[in-house]
Design a protein around this motif. Structure first.
Motif, PDB file in Angstrom:
ATOM      1  N   SER A  75      73.159  26.013  16.718  1.00 21.00           N
ATOM      2  CA  SER A  75      73.598  25.750  15.436  1.00 21.00           C
ATOM      3  C   SER A  75      72.378  25.546  14.506  1.00 21.00           C
ATOM      4  O   SER A  75      72.226  26.076  13.584  1.00 21.00           O
ATOM      5  CB  SER A  75      74.630  24.768  15.368  1.00 21.00           C
ATOM      6  OG  SER A  75      75.123  24.943  13.779  1.00 21.00           O
ATOM      7  N   TYR A  76      71.648  24.428  14.768  1.00 19.87           N
ATOM      8  CA  TYR A  76      70.545  24.154  14.181  1.00 19.87           C
ATOM      9  C   TYR A  76      69.429  25.166  14.148  1.00 19.87           C
ATOM     10  O   TYR A  76      68.829  25.671  13.120  1.00 19.87           O
ATOM     11  CB  TYR A  76      69.898  22.940  14.709  1.00 19.87           C
ATOM     12  CG  TYR A  76      70.630  21.754  14.749  1.00 19.87           C
ATOM     13  CD1 TYR A  76      71.766  21.418  13.722  1.00 19.87           C
ATOM     14  CD2 TYR A  76      70.606  20.707  15.602  1.00 19.87           C
ATOM     15  CE1 TYR A  76      72.466  20.267  13.459  1.00 19.87           C
ATOM     16  CE2 TYR A  76      71.341  19.600  15.787  1.00 19.87           C
ATOM     17  CZ  TYR A  76      72.140  19.420  14.575  1.00 19.87           C
ATOM     18  OH  TYR A  76      73.124  18.241  14.649  1.00 19.87           O
ATOM     19  N   THR A  84      77.211  21.940  11.194  1.00 20.43           N
ATOM     20  CA  THR A  84      77.365  21.933  12.722  1.00 20.43           C
ATOM     21  C   THR A  84      78.369  21.118  13.304  1.00 20.43           C
ATOM     22  O   THR A  84      79.238  21.511  14.074  1.00 20.43           O
ATOM     23  CB  THR A  84      76.038  21.327  13.321  1.00 20.43           C
ATOM     24  OG1 THR A  84      74.633  22.196  12.944  1.00 20.43           O
ATOM     25  CG2 THR A  84      75.949  21.335  14.983  1.00 20.43           C
ATOM     26  N   ALA A 114      71.854  25.904  10.538  1.00 21.64           N
ATOM     27  CA  ALA A 114      73.121  25.320  10.034  1.00 21.64           C
ATOM     28  C   ALA A 114      72.432  23.902   9.741  1.00 21.64           C
ATOM     29  O   ALA A 114      71.446  23.416  10.221  1.00 21.64           O
ATOM     30  CB  ALA A 114      73.927  25.277  10.885  1.00 21.64           C
ATOM     31  N   THR A 115      73.284  23.319   8.501  1.00 18.01           N
ATOM     32  CA  THR A 115      72.750  21.689   8.580  1.00 18.01           C
ATOM     33  C   THR A 115      73.861  20.975   9.759  1.00 18.01           C
ATOM     34  O   THR A 115      74.498  21.237  10.298  1.00 18.01           O
ATOM     35  CB  THR A 115      73.248  21.348   7.164  1.00 18.01           C
ATOM     36  OG1 THR A 115      74.688  21.405   6.876  1.00 18.01           O
ATOM     37  CG2 THR A 115      72.505  22.013   6.092  1.00 18.01           C
ATOM     38  N   ARG A 116      73.306  19.480   9.509  1.00 19.70           N
ATOM     39  CA  ARG A 116      73.884  18.704  10.505  1.00 19.70           C
ATOM     40  C   ARG A 116      75.664  18.664  10.090  1.00 19.70           C
ATOM     41  O   ARG A 116      76.361  18.609  11.213  1.00 19.70           O
ATOM     42  CB  ARG A 116      73.395  17.302  10.648  1.00 19.70           C
ATOM     43  CG  ARG A 116      73.947  16.255  11.417  1.00 19.70           C
ATOM     44  CD  ARG A 116      73.542  14.762  11.139  1.00 19.70           C
ATOM     45  NE  ARG A 116      71.917  15.085  11.820  1.00 19.70           N
ATOM     46  CZ  ARG A 116      71.331  14.038  12.093  1.00 19.70           C
ATOM     47  NH1 ARG A 116      71.811  12.785  11.617  1.00 19.70           N
ATOM     48  NH2 ARG A 116      70.129  13.979  12.504  1.00 19.70           N
ATOM     49  N   GLU A 136      77.845  12.071  15.171  1.00 21.04           N
ATOM     50  CA  GLU A 136      76.970  13.225  14.789  1.00 21.04           C
ATOM     51  C   GLU A 136      75.856  12.581  13.920  1.00 21.04           C
ATOM     52  O   GLU A 136      74.596  13.251  13.729  1.00 21.04           O
ATOM     53  CB  GLU A 136      77.571  14.153  14.114  1.00 21.04           C
ATOM     54  CG  GLU A 136      78.770  14.828  14.771  1.00 21.04           C
ATOM     55  CD  GLU A 136      78.036  15.735  16.195  1.00 21.04           C
ATOM     56  OE1 GLU A 136      76.946  16.106  16.223  1.00 21.04           O
ATOM     57  OE2 GLU A 136      78.554  15.504  17.589  1.00 21.04           O
ATOM     58  N   ARG A 153      74.903  22.350  19.819  1.00 17.93           N
ATOM     59  CA  ARG A 153      74.234  21.836  18.524  1.00 17.93           C
ATOM     60  C   ARG A 153      72.928  22.624  18.363  1.00 17.93           C
ATOM     61  O   ARG A 153      72.692  23.004  17.021  1.00 17.93           O
ATOM     62  CB  ARG A 153      74.007  20.451  18.744  1.00 17.93           C
ATOM     63  CG  ARG A 153      75.567  19.571  18.805  1.00 17.93           C
ATOM     64  CD  ARG A 153      75.305  18.127  18.706  1.00 17.93           C
ATOM     65  NE  ARG A 153      76.439  17.247  18.818  1.00 17.93           N
ATOM     66  CZ  ARG A 153      77.104  17.167  19.884  1.00 17.93           C
ATOM     67  NH1 ARG A 153      76.696  17.378  21.079  1.00 17.93           N
ATOM     68  NH2 ARG A 153      78.110  16.294  19.820  1.00 17.93           N
ATOM     69  N   GLU A 154      72.146  22.562  19.202  1.00 18.03           N
ATOM     70  CA  GLU A 154      70.967  23.127  18.934  1.00 18.03           C
ATOM     71  C   GLU A 154      70.849  24.556  18.703  1.00 18.03           C
ATOM     72  O   GLU A 154      70.000  24.889  17.926  1.00 18.03           O
ATOM     73  CB  GLU A 154      69.853  22.985  20.504  1.00 18.03           C
ATOM     74  CG  GLU A 154      69.827  21.400  20.672  1.00 18.03           C
ATOM     75  CD  GLU A 154      69.076  21.558  22.187  1.00 18.03           C
ATOM     76  OE1 GLU A 154      69.164  22.442  22.833  1.00 18.03           O
ATOM     77  OE2 GLU A 154      68.682  20.114  22.437  1.00 18.03           O
TER      78      GLU A 154
END
Length: 316
Positions: A203-204, A213, A208-210, A120, A200-201
């Motif tokens: 969540s972003y 996520t 959300a931050t990395r 990640e 992931r996309e």
């Protein structure tokens, strides 16, 4: 203008249709051959496992004809090499559990963090460089790890812990943990990378931050793979032989103190297999009894992994 008559008393057969039927038969035949090969491969894996368990049960039954099962499971003295033999396996079991627990406390968090970083956070080029070096550790012979624990880690620990014996479970467990880090990290990282990028996309897109996520999207989605990595890692630690045989000693002590020397199940099996006991004796048969216990322990960890996977699927 030509016409094709398909009605009447019978069906019309052309060379083209015959060719299609022939190709279909050939394809079906190839499919059946492939299915047969895959079945044989799966059957061999199951058959080998069943054969191992069957041999252990058969040989262990001979041992238990002379030794009480209660004494074997609850006794605190393991002296099969002595004239007055005792067959209480708790010292071997405790030594195995303590060294494996130390190894997992090292490899579990460290392997998970490495997998999370590579999957990640690490730049792709850096991950491509780091992962081969990580997996290179898995190719180091375990006997090298054993002498590394005995000649480097133990003297280092003796400076930090005065009075630490030359053989101890702490040193063996720490090095075992380093040894299984590549197994845990590699499998967990593959599981995390298998999570679809769309999750992931999404969540972003929600802000959300990395890190958020990774913890709340990627980890739950890859939990089965991460648990498989942990189960494989601890099973590898339970079955490790050379590190504990070299660094922990081969003295069966019933103690939970990691600073003390101890023998593990695998170390005892190696000791007997080197010819310390005659073939066919009760002491020799004991290796099959303790080997059966080792199989049960590994099965237990796999069942725990299955239960955790089911539970996390219900939650998410």
């Amino acid at each position: 203008m030509t016409t094709t008559d398909t009605g009447g008393s019978g069906s019309f057969s052309s060379p083209y249709l015959d060719r299609i039927r022939t190709m279909r038969h050939v394809r079906n035949g190839k499919e059946r051959v492939i299915e047969a090969i895959l079945f044989v491969a799966a059957f061999c894996a199951v058959a080998v496992t069943v054969a191992i368990v069957a041999i252990l049960l058969y040989e262990a039954s001979t041992f238990f004809e002379h030794v009480s099962l209660v004494e074997f499971l609850t006794g605190t003295e393991w002296t099969p090499l002595f004239e007055r033999a005792r067959y209480g396996m708790l010292p071997l079991l405790v030594g195995t559990v303590v060294t494996s627990a130390i190894a997992f406390l090292v490899a579990g968090p460290l392997g998970f963090l490495i997998a999370m970083y590579l999957s990640e956070f690490a730049p792709p080029k850096l991950a491509e460089v780091l992962k081969p070096f990580l997996e290179l550790l898995a190719g180091v012979p375990t006997i090298v790890y054993g002498y590394f624990a005995l000649l480097f880690v133990t003297p280092l620990l003796q400076k930090l812990i005065p009075g630490l014996p030359g053989f101890n479970m702490l040193s063996a467990g720490l090095v075992m943990g380093l040894m299984i880090v590549p197994y845990v990290a590699s499998i967990a990282e593959d599981a995390m990378r298998a999570v679809p990028m769309a999750l992931r996309e999404g969540s972003y897109a929600m802000g959300a931050t990395r890190f958020q996520t990774a913890m709340w999207v990627v980890l739950p989605a890859s939990f089965s793979g991460v648990m498989a990595a942990f189960v494989l890692g601890i099973s590898r630690a339970v079955g490790e032989t050379m590190i504990v045989a070299i660094a922990a000693g081969q003295q069966p002590n019933f103690t939970f103190d990691p600073r003390e020397p101890a023998a593990t199940i695998t170390a005892y099996i190696v000791q007997v297999a080197m010819g310390d006991l005659p073939h066919g004796s009760i002491g020799y048969q004991s290796i099959f009894a303790v080997g059966l216990v080792l199989v049960v322990i590994t099965l237990f960890f796999n069942l725990i992994g299955q239960m955790l996977r089911r539970r996390i699927r219900e939650v998410y």
